[in-house]
Design a protein around this motif. Sequence first.
Motif, PDB file in Angstrom:
ATOM      1  N   LEU A 193       0.824  -1.203   0.000  1.00  0.00           N
ATOM      2  CA  LEU A 193       0.000   0.000   0.000  1.00  0.00           C
ATOM      3  C   LEU A 193       0.864   1.261   0.000  1.00  0.00           C
ATOM      4  N   ASN A 194       2.036   1.168   0.628  1.00  0.00           N
ATOM      5  CA  ASN A 194       2.951   2.312   0.609  1.00  0.00           C
ATOM      6  C   ASN A 194       3.386   2.642  -0.816  1.00  0.00           C
ATOM      7  N   PHE A 244       0.998   7.269  -6.518  1.00  0.00           N
ATOM      8  CA  PHE A 244      -0.095   8.216  -6.684  1.00  0.00           C
ATOM      9  C   PHE A 244       0.377   9.645  -6.433  1.00  0.00           C
ATOM     10  N   ILE A 245       1.153   9.835  -5.379  1.00  0.00           N
ATOM     11  CA  ILE A 245       1.681  11.174  -5.076  1.00  0.00           C
ATOM     12  C   ILE A 245       2.620  11.640  -6.182  1.00  0.00           C
ATOM     13  N   ALA A 280       0.562   6.744 -12.681  1.00  0.00           N
ATOM     14  CA  ALA A 280      -0.809   6.344 -12.367  1.00  0.00           C
ATOM     15  C   ALA A 280      -1.070   4.908 -12.804  1.00  0.00           C
ATOM     16  N   ALA A 281      -0.547   4.523 -13.953  1.00  0.00           N
ATOM     17  CA  ALA A 281      -0.722   3.148 -14.426  1.00  0.00           C
ATOM     18  C   ALA A 281      -0.015   2.158 -13.511  1.00  0.00           C
ATOM     19  N   ILE A 282       1.168   2.507 -13.050  1.00  0.00           N
ATOM     20  CA  ILE A 282       1.888   1.635 -12.119  1.00  0.00           C
ATOM     21  C   ILE A 282       1.112   1.501 -10.813  1.00  0.00           C
ATOM     22  N   ALA A 283       0.606   2.615 -10.304  1.00  0.00           N
ATOM     23  CA  ALA A 283      -0.165   2.576  -9.057  1.00  0.00           C
ATOM     24  C   ALA A 283      -1.411   1.717  -9.227  1.00  0.00           C
ATOM     25  N   VAL A 332      -4.295  -3.411  -8.161  1.00  0.00           N
ATOM     26  CA  VAL A 332      -5.001  -4.623  -8.606  1.00  0.00           C
ATOM     27  C   VAL A 332      -4.337  -5.866  -8.036  1.00  0.00           C
ATOM     28  N   ILE A 333      -3.013  -5.901  -8.051  1.00  0.00           N
ATOM     29  CA  ILE A 333      -2.298  -7.038  -7.469  1.00  0.00           C
ATOM     30  C   ILE A 333      -2.614  -7.147  -5.977  1.00  0.00           C
ATOM     31  N   PHE A 334      -2.647  -6.016  -5.280  1.00  0.00           N
ATOM     32  CA  PHE A 334      -2.954  -6.020  -3.855  1.00  0.00           C
ATOM     33  C   PHE A 334      -4.351  -6.587  -3.600  1.00  0.00           C
ATOM     34  N   VAL A 335      -5.336  -6.169  -4.372  1.00  0.00           N
ATOM     35  CA  VAL A 335      -6.708  -6.646  -4.176  1.00  0.00           C
ATOM     36  C   VAL A 335      -6.798  -8.143  -4.454  1.00  0.00           C
ATOM     37  N   VAL A 336      -6.138  -8.613  -5.508  1.00  0.00           N
ATOM     38  CA  VAL A 336      -6.161 -10.042  -5.831  1.00  0.00           C
ATOM     39  C   VAL A 336      -5.533 -10.854  -4.702  1.00  0.00           C
ATOM     40  N   LEU A 337      -4.385 -10.414  -4.193  1.00  0.00           N
ATOM     41  CA  LEU A 337      -3.746 -11.143  -3.098  1.00  0.00           C
ATOM     42  C   LEU A 337      -4.570 -11.085  -1.818  1.00  0.00           C
TER      43      LEU A 337
END
Length: 60
Positions: free
Chosen positions: A2-3, A9-10, A28-31, A36-41
Amino acid sequence: MLNWIVTFFILAVIAAFLGFTGMAGTFAAIAKFIAVIFVVLFVASLVYRMITGRSANPPL
């Protein structure tokens, strides 16, 4: 993880403010990709916990 999302984003907001639109779009695309990876995991972790009844403890 999340960091990293918050950091990118910043960076995207700062780059957009300074006029670097291409770089802002990349950040923005990287964030978004990391989010998405975070939500899937996270969902996989919840499903694992529901099935087994115990949390996954990865080795440190």
